[in-house]
Design a protein around this motif. Structure first.
Motif, PDB file in Angstrom:
ATOM      1  N   LEU A  80       0.829  -1.214   0.000  1.00  0.00           N
ATOM      2  CA  LEU A  80       0.000   0.000   0.000  1.00  0.00           C
ATOM      3  C   LEU A  80       0.856   1.254   0.000  1.00  0.00           C
ATOM      4  N   PHE A  81       1.921   1.265   0.786  1.00  0.00           N
ATOM      5  CA  PHE A  81       2.778   2.455   0.821  1.00  0.00           C
ATOM      6  C   PHE A  81       3.499   2.655  -0.509  1.00  0.00           C
ATOM      7  N   GLY A  94       7.873  16.904  -8.573  1.00  0.00           N
ATOM      8  CA  GLY A  94       9.007  17.525  -7.901  1.00  0.00           C
ATOM      9  C   GLY A  94       9.228  17.018  -6.486  1.00  0.00           C
ATOM     10  N   TYR A  95       8.236  16.307  -5.931  1.00  0.00           N
ATOM     11  CA  TYR A  95       8.327  15.746  -4.576  1.00  0.00           C
ATOM     12  C   TYR A  95       7.893  14.281  -4.633  1.00  0.00           C
ATOM     13  N   PRO A  96       8.734  13.423  -5.183  1.00  0.00           N
ATOM     14  CA  PRO A  96       8.306  12.041  -5.430  1.00  0.00           C
ATOM     15  C   PRO A  96       8.197  11.169  -4.190  1.00  0.00           C
ATOM     16  N   LEU A  97       8.791  11.578  -3.072  1.00  0.00           N
ATOM     17  CA  LEU A  97       8.722  10.790  -1.846  1.00  0.00           C
ATOM     18  C   LEU A  97       7.542  11.238  -0.989  1.00  0.00           C
ATOM     19  N   PRO A 102       1.921  11.131   6.053  1.00  0.00           N
ATOM     20  CA  PRO A 102       2.102   9.900   5.278  1.00  0.00           C
ATOM     21  C   PRO A 102       3.559   9.452   5.233  1.00  0.00           C
ATOM     22  N   GLY A 103       4.479  10.412   5.098  1.00  0.00           N
ATOM     23  CA  GLY A 103       5.890  10.064   5.074  1.00  0.00           C
ATOM     24  C   GLY A 103       6.353   9.501   6.406  1.00  0.00           C
ATOM     25  N   GLU A 158      16.563   7.937   6.865  1.00  0.00           N
ATOM     26  CA  GLU A 158      17.141   9.244   7.181  1.00  0.00           C
ATOM     27  C   GLU A 158      16.980  10.209   6.005  1.00  0.00           C
ATOM     28  N   HIS A 159      17.201   9.707   4.803  1.00  0.00           N
ATOM     29  CA  HIS A 159      17.038  10.555   3.615  1.00  0.00           C
ATOM     30  C   HIS A 159      15.582  11.004   3.473  1.00  0.00           C
ATOM     31  N   ARG A 160      14.654  10.089   3.694  1.00  0.00           N
ATOM     32  CA  ARG A 160      13.239  10.437   3.599  1.00  0.00           C
ATOM     33  C   ARG A 160      12.875  11.527   4.610  1.00  0.00           C
TER      34      ARG A 160
END
Length: 342
Positions: A80-81, A94-97, A102-103, A158-160
């Motif tokens: 689902l995620f 421009g913000y694919p993550l 939700p993040g 961490e990147h997210r």
């Protein structure tokens, strides 16, 4: 709320039906009815797909994925995620993550394997065994291959979180979003401290978790407080600050039981999933004797800090609540604790 959902469904107002069902699912999860939250969240996805609202289709998949995570259905949750993130990339190239709440939910799911590995890696002494001689291994440190995968997962999380924090700070500066991103960064550093190097990572964890707590208090989102209080309690215990650790755990318990504090009624009305987590933290941090090989300070006070309670009582209550709430996300952690305590 269900009557409102039925009304929207009758009128084929799919967007508002989806929003209301999503809100109800989050409330059911907060109150500790995971099966109901899972079912209602699935309903919200169906409505969102019918509405063709891009944001709704993305966000309701994260709501459903989060409910599945709490139910212990990790593969379904990841699916689902992943779908939600695909929709996010289509909606905002421009913000694919995934970012914002939700993040955070996606990061929470992604941290689950590393968190369990960290709890298992802290050397504990099986109850009743000699503190110096034991036939049991003091800890289950992941092998090199597992550690490499965990390290990659932590770097990705961490990147997210940093990407999400940068987005928030350039835009709304919403206090809840700011605090959740700092919380994720703090949890990453805390896990690295346990699995890699306390000296290198505990200071970073402290800074991030203190910021998360401060910002969360400023946001007045008290329902989310245990999310930050519990890792903060872990950090203070690892640093040998036992009094502060107890203080954090006591605050988390008070918040979790604020709406329902009667054990005879299974704490109905309280935030029972937060309560389960608090009980498990109490047992792990104060109910399991630390092995001499531990790189962290040992609690000088052998007494369990909660008068009238024992680690066995807290563990039994947590196990009971897991069963009646369907919070099977914690099944493996519960089994790990039982290996040392029962």
């Amino acid at each position: 709320m269900r009557a409102t959902i039925d009304l929207y469904e009758r009128d084929e107002n799919w967007e508002y039906a989806s929003i209301t069902a999503g809100n109800l699912s989050e409330l059911e999860l907060t109150l500790g009815d995971v099966p109901a939250a899972e079912s209602t969240a699935a309903q919200s996805v169906t409505y969102a797909d019918r509405s063709k609202d891009a944001f709704g289709r993305m966000s309701k998949r994260t709501t459903h994925g989060d409910a599945l995570h709490h139910a212990g259905k990790l593969d379904d949750s990841r699916t689902l995620f992943a779908e939600a993130e695909t929709l996010q990339a289509e909606r905002q190239p421009g913000y694919p993550l995934l970012y914002s709440t939700p993040g955070y939910k996606y990061c929470d799911l992604s941290l689950a394997p590393a968190e369990r590995a960290a709890w298992r890696a802290v050397p504990h002494q099986p109850q009743g065994a000699s503190p110096r001689f034991s036939v049991h291994p003091p800890a289950q440190q992941p092998d090199a291959s597992a550690l490499r995968l965990i390290s990659e997962d932590l770097a990705a999380v961490e990147h997210r979180a940093q990407t999400s924090l940068d987005i928030v700070m350039r835009g709304s500066r919403n206090l809840l979003d700011v605090s959740l991103n700092h919380l994720t960064l703090g949890r990453v550093s805390l896990l690295r401290a346990v699995l890699d190097s306390p000296d290198q990572h505990l200071p970073q964890a402290r800074t991030a978790l203190d910021t998360a707590l401060t910002t969360l208090r400023q946001s007045n989102n008290s329902d989310d407080m245990p999310r930050a209080l519990l890792p903060s309690a872990w950090l203070h215990a690892l640093a040998g600050e036992w009094g502060m650790s107890v203080q954090r755990l006591n605050e988390a318990f008070a918040v979790a039981t604020r709406g329902g504090n009667d054990p005879a009624k299974n704490y109905e009305g309280g935030m029972r999933l937060h309560l389960i987590d608090t009980l498990l933290y109490r047992v792990r941090l104060f109910g399991l004797p630390t092995h001499l090989d531990s790189p962290f300070p040992t609690n000088p006070n052998p007494e369990y800090p909660w008068p009238g309670r024992t680690p066995q009582m807290d563990l039994a209550e947590a196990a009971h609540l897991i069963e009646i709430t369907g919070y099977h996300r914690r099944d493996e952690e519960l089994a790990d604790i039982r290996r040392f305590l029962m």
